[in-house]
Scaffold this active site. Structure first.
Site, PDB file in Angstrom:
ATOM      1  N   GLU A 145      39.416 -13.339   6.363  1.00  0.00           N
ATOM      2  CA  GLU A 145      39.400 -14.303   7.472  1.00  0.00           C
ATOM      3  C   GLU A 145      38.105 -14.198   8.267  1.00  0.00           C
ATOM      4  O   GLU A 145      37.533 -15.197   8.687  1.00  0.00           O
ATOM      5  CB  GLU A 145      40.606 -14.048   8.385  1.00  0.00           C
ATOM      6  CG  GLU A 145      41.920 -14.309   7.678  1.00  0.00           C
ATOM      7  CD  GLU A 145      43.102 -14.130   8.624  1.00  0.00           C
ATOM      8  OE1 GLU A 145      43.530 -12.980   8.779  1.00  0.00           O
ATOM      9  OE2 GLU A 145      43.567 -15.119   9.205  1.00  0.00           O
TER      10      GLU A 145
ATOM     11  N   GLU B 288      48.947 -11.373   3.856  1.00  0.00           N
ATOM     12  CA  GLU B 288      49.727 -11.105   5.085  1.00  0.00           C
ATOM     13  C   GLU B 288      51.222 -11.353   4.936  1.00  0.00           C
ATOM     14  O   GLU B 288      52.025 -10.684   5.582  1.00  0.00           O
ATOM     15  CB  GLU B 288      49.206 -11.969   6.232  1.00  0.00           C
ATOM     16  CG  GLU B 288      47.911 -11.500   6.856  1.00  0.00           C
ATOM     17  CD  GLU B 288      46.675 -11.961   6.124  1.00  0.00           C
ATOM     18  OE1 GLU B 288      46.789 -12.488   4.989  1.00  0.00           O
ATOM     19  OE2 GLU B 288      45.576 -11.781   6.668  1.00  0.00           O
TER      20      GLU B 288
END
Ligand SMILES: NC(=O)c1ccc[n+]([C@@H]2O[C@H](COP(=O)([O-])OP(=O)(O)OC[C@H]3O[C@@H](n4cnc5c(N)ncnc54)[C@H](O)[C@@H]3O)[C@@H](O)[C@H]2O)c1
Ligand SMILES: *[C@@H]1O[C@H](CO)[C@@H](O)[C@H](O)[C@H]1NC(C)=O
Ligand SMILES: *[C@@H]1O[C@H](CO)[C@@H](O)[C@H](O)[C@H]1NC(C)=O
Ligand SMILES: *[C@@H]1O[C@H](CO)[C@@H](O)[C@H](O)[C@H]1NC(C)=O
Ligand SMILES: *[C@@H]1O[C@H](CO)[C@@H](O)[C@H](O)[C@H]1NC(C)=O
Length: 724
Positions: A115, A135
């Protein structure tokens, strides 16, 4: 080890190199996040900095957000411990920075690591770098803008696949998809990245803010169609988990209202998800699995594992061939011994079939398969045993046979050789009785099929030496299992704790509950199959034999159901002969077989325990609890007797050995989540209604009434086998 930190160096070319330093994977710990904010502010304000390169120390970009922080959030119940990263750092300081930022990624960029890279204006990667957003495996969604930027870089469908299946890709694939701007050698990574950053500054290369892109999203109606299909799919594959649907909602927000709006919703949803039981359970299992490799008085006394290069497997049956397979697949020489050439050939054929199966399913290359098979040698005598480091015995369950084999092994093997047995039921002390090598006798309890199931229970006796335990733990890791050290008792940890599982299911049937409703309730709870489908799979002969073992070991808490005997008498043997409680047709799911209903009626008549002769009425929730609370009860005994080192070991074992849903954290964690007192009072109520089988154990009663979690450590004075 030096403290986690972020460094910055400004070169003569005006490029600031910002480096993450937090070995081994540069996890984004709180001080790293703070350090990044500092350095990006500094780089932005310094006049001598024209462009910025963000990289990781030690050949790895970043493995993602520090999972310890999740654990702290869970323990404190305080979500404000999560730093604000997605807007403050990713949008304001990185993406909207007045100077171009290039991510130089190598090794891995996972989760928050990827990210971070996606917030930069370009990404240069070394070959074979692993890129992904896993995640969801921790019950949350990407929280640093990943749900917004990944679809904008690789397209919606691919992004959904990567996030919902937690599938990572290589930098080469990433380059094809547009996630990576160039793949260059590791040596050139920094040089190319600096030049790239300067090129952007000079407008020779495009200055791209991922969040503002829409070109890969497709039209709104196309996107909605993709999202709809993904929602349906996730409903099937992740029925009890909220994060999959939540992830899709957040992606949709960004598509409909723009990336920034998506980032804000992502942050809000992330904070909700992280507080839910799903995330608590998954994070617990993550840490519990790591904790299994710490065993007091074994791994903390300075012993070094000895290498195990050559292993002998005795017996080429179902178990032996599975065990041999996992060793050769992991580069350990295997000598397979059988009683005659016919059986030996059969064993070797099974191993070859196991290996070929992996190739067919795309899990192994032909090359690796060939190499693995070169590691195997079949033998009929002990002449190859002079230099083996470990023997694993997997012959039929017979005490005299095992005793004979072990006394032969003592003569045939070198004195350091580990003598492991795959017996599931026989007392290890008895196995070693006829030898003087009891310190190197140990149980290696694989789960069938051994080359697939991830759990390895390492069974020690009072006499097994710490060195031998450590060595087997090490081999376990090399063959990619999760080794859990357990003490000796009937069924060891998992099969022992779960022995009431099939018992209570059969008890419910005798009380009048429908077999197929039971299976369906257990599946809805999250186990892959219910107790009766499991029974069909194991076969009734095996089930009858296993029940006998447990009846003998724990007569006070076993329920004698006539069901299996009746099924056997009617010529059924489960899936193996195609005649079970279900019908098995190629290519279709097992279907309930209505012709078993008279047998079940007969079973109820023989048991004669329905109150007032009428079937009891229970809800789905009660079915699940009446089957799993007895498992909790037995788990209490396993904890009390010190069969496992810590409660979380049993959680891991239940997840990996019994496929107990990981998002419920394992059997003990789940019991504490529903509340020990609730488990206790429920069992007590049922024992009054349906008899002694449901009586709660003393340990459970004590913990429940004192309000102590079941997972709290057992004091050694109350442990009857503390030394094990
Ligand atoms: N297969 C399972 O699912 C399962 C379940 C529970 C326990 N186990 C345990 O695993 C062990 C083996 O089970 P299995 O299913 O593979 O049995 P199996 O009967 O399929 O295989 C045993 C093999 O060992 C060979 N053998 C016997 N004596 C030998 C000797 N002296 N030297 C070399 N080979 C010899 C036999 O010829 C046979 O091929 C047993 O201890 C059993 O309790 C297996
Ligand atoms: C470790 O071994 C020592 C010495 O044998 C013993 O006193 C101690 O209780 C053991 N600790 C544990 C946790 O088993
Ligand atoms: C041997 O392998 C089988 C396979 O499931 C397992 O069930 C059995 O308990 C094993 N015994 C040991 C001690 O490894
Ligand atoms: C191992 O377990 C068996 C079965 O419960 C038991 O008979 C035996 O005494 C145990 N041995 C040890 C060392 O505890
Ligand atoms: C719980 O454990 C106790 C003590 O071992 C036993 O008597 C009882 O039958 C068990 N109950 C269940 C439901 O397993």
């Amino acid at each position: 080890m030096a403290a986690p930190r972020v460094t910055m160096e400004v070169g003569n070319d005006g490029v600031a190199i910002i480096t993450l330093i937090n070995p081994p994977v540069n996890a984004l710990a709180i001080p790293i996040v703070a350090g990044l904010k500092d350095k990006f502010e500094e780089a932005t304000s310094r006049d001598d900095v024209k462009a910025i390169v963000l990289t990781g120390n030690g050949g790895r970009f970043s493995g993602g957000f520090d999972i310890n922080v999740f654990q702290k959030v869970h323990e404190a119940g305080d979500v404000s411990l999560m730093p604000d990263v997605s807007v403050e750092l990713l949008v304001n300081l990185i993406e909207d920075c007045k100077k171009p930022i290039v991510a130089a990624v190598e090794g891995l960029a996972l989760g928050g690591g990827l990210e971070l890279a996606m917030g930069c204006h370009a990404r240069i990667a070394a070959p074979k770098t692993q890129l992904g957003l896993p995640e969801l495996t921790l019950g949350v969604i990407p929280g640093f803008g990943g749900t917004q930027r990944l679809p904008r870089l690789v397209g919606l469908s691919k992004a959904i696949e990567m996030m919902l299946l937690s599938k990572s890709i290589t930098s080469e694939e990433g380059w094809k998809l547009g996630l990576i701007d160039a793949v260059v050698t590791s040596e050139e990574l920094l040089k190319v990245s600096r030049l790239w950053a300067l090129d952007i500054a000079a407008r020779r290369k495009p200055w791209i803010r991922s969040l503002h892109r829409t070109d890969k999203l497709g039209s709104l109606s196309e996107a909605r169609e993709v999202l709809k299909l993904a929602r349906l799919q996730a409903k099937k594959t992740a029925p009890n988990m909220p994060q999959h649907q939540a992830c899709l909602d957040v992606i949709e927000e960004g598509i409909v209202h723009g990336g920034y709006s998506g980032v804000l919703k992502e942050a809000k949803v992330f904070k909700e998800l992280v507080m839910l039981d799903t995330s608590r359970g998954l994070v617990h299992v993550f840490f519990a699995q790591r904790a299994t490799s710490k065993v007091p008085n074994i791994t903390d006394i300075g012993l070094k594992p000895r290498g195990v290069r050559k292993v002998a497997v005795i017996g080429g049956g179902l178990m032996g061939s599975g065990i041999a397979t996992v060793h050769i697949l992991n580069n350990i020489y295997v000598v397979l011994k059988e009683v005659n050439s016919e059986y030996l050939l059969k064993g070797i054929k099974t191993i070859e079939a196991n290996v070929r199966g992996l190739v067919t399913r795309g899990k192994l290359t032909q090359d690796k398969a060939n190499n693995a098979l070169k590691m195997l040698k079949g033998v009929l005598d002990y002449s190859e045993f002079k230099d083996v480091d470990m023997v694993i015995e997997a012959v039929i369950e017979s005490v005299p046979l095992k005793q004979k084999i072990f006394s032969e092994l003592e003569k045939a093997c070198p004195p350091h050789c580990i003598l492991a047995t795959n017996t599931s039921t026989i007392d290890l002390n008895l196995v070693g009785e006829k030898t003087s090598s009891e310190d190197r006798i140990i149980g290696a309890h694989f789960f069938s099929p051994a080359h697939v199931m991830p759990l390895l229970e390492i069974v020690r006796t009072e006499r097994t030496s710490a060195q031998v335990i450590l060595d087997l733990m090490t081999v376990g890791k090399i063959i990619k299992k999760v080794p859990v050290v357990v003490g000796n008792c009937t069924g060891f940890a998992v099969n022992r704790a779960f022995f009431p599982y099939s018992q209570s299911a059969r008890l419910l049937v005798s009380l009048g509950v429908d077999v197929f409703r039971i299976d369906s309730a257990i599946r809805s709870f999250g186990l892959p199959i219910g107790p009766f489908q499991l029974l069909d799979l194991a076969g009734y002969g095996v089930a009858a034999a296993t029940s006998k073992e447990f009846d003998k070991a724990f007569p006070d808490r076993s329920f004698q159901s006539p069901l299996v005997d009746l099924l056997l008498k009617s010529g059924r043997n489960g899936k193996a002969n195609g005649k079970g409680l279900y019908t098995y047709e190629k290519g279709s799911k097992p279907k309930p077989d209505p012709s078993v209903l008279p047998i079940i009626e007969e079973c109820r008549r023989l048991s004669n325990i329905m109150p007032g002769g009428k079937p009891i009425s229970v809800t789905e929730k009660e079915i699940v609890e009446m089957i799993l609370f007895p498992v909790v009860n037995e788990s209490c005994r396993v904890l009390e007797e010190g069969i496992v080192v810590r409660a979380s070991d049993l959680d891991v074992a239940s997840v990996l050995g019994m496929s107990f849903p990981s998002y419920r954290g394992g059997i003990v964690f789940w019991a504490d989540a529903v509340g020990a007192n609730y488990v206790y009072t429920s069992l007590k109520k049922w024992s009054q209604l349906y008899g002694n089988f449901f009586k709660p154990s003393r340990f459970l009663e004590e913990r429940a009434t004192k309000g102590i979690p079941l997972s709290a450590p057992v004091s050694s004075s109350s442990t009857s086998r503390a030394r094990l």
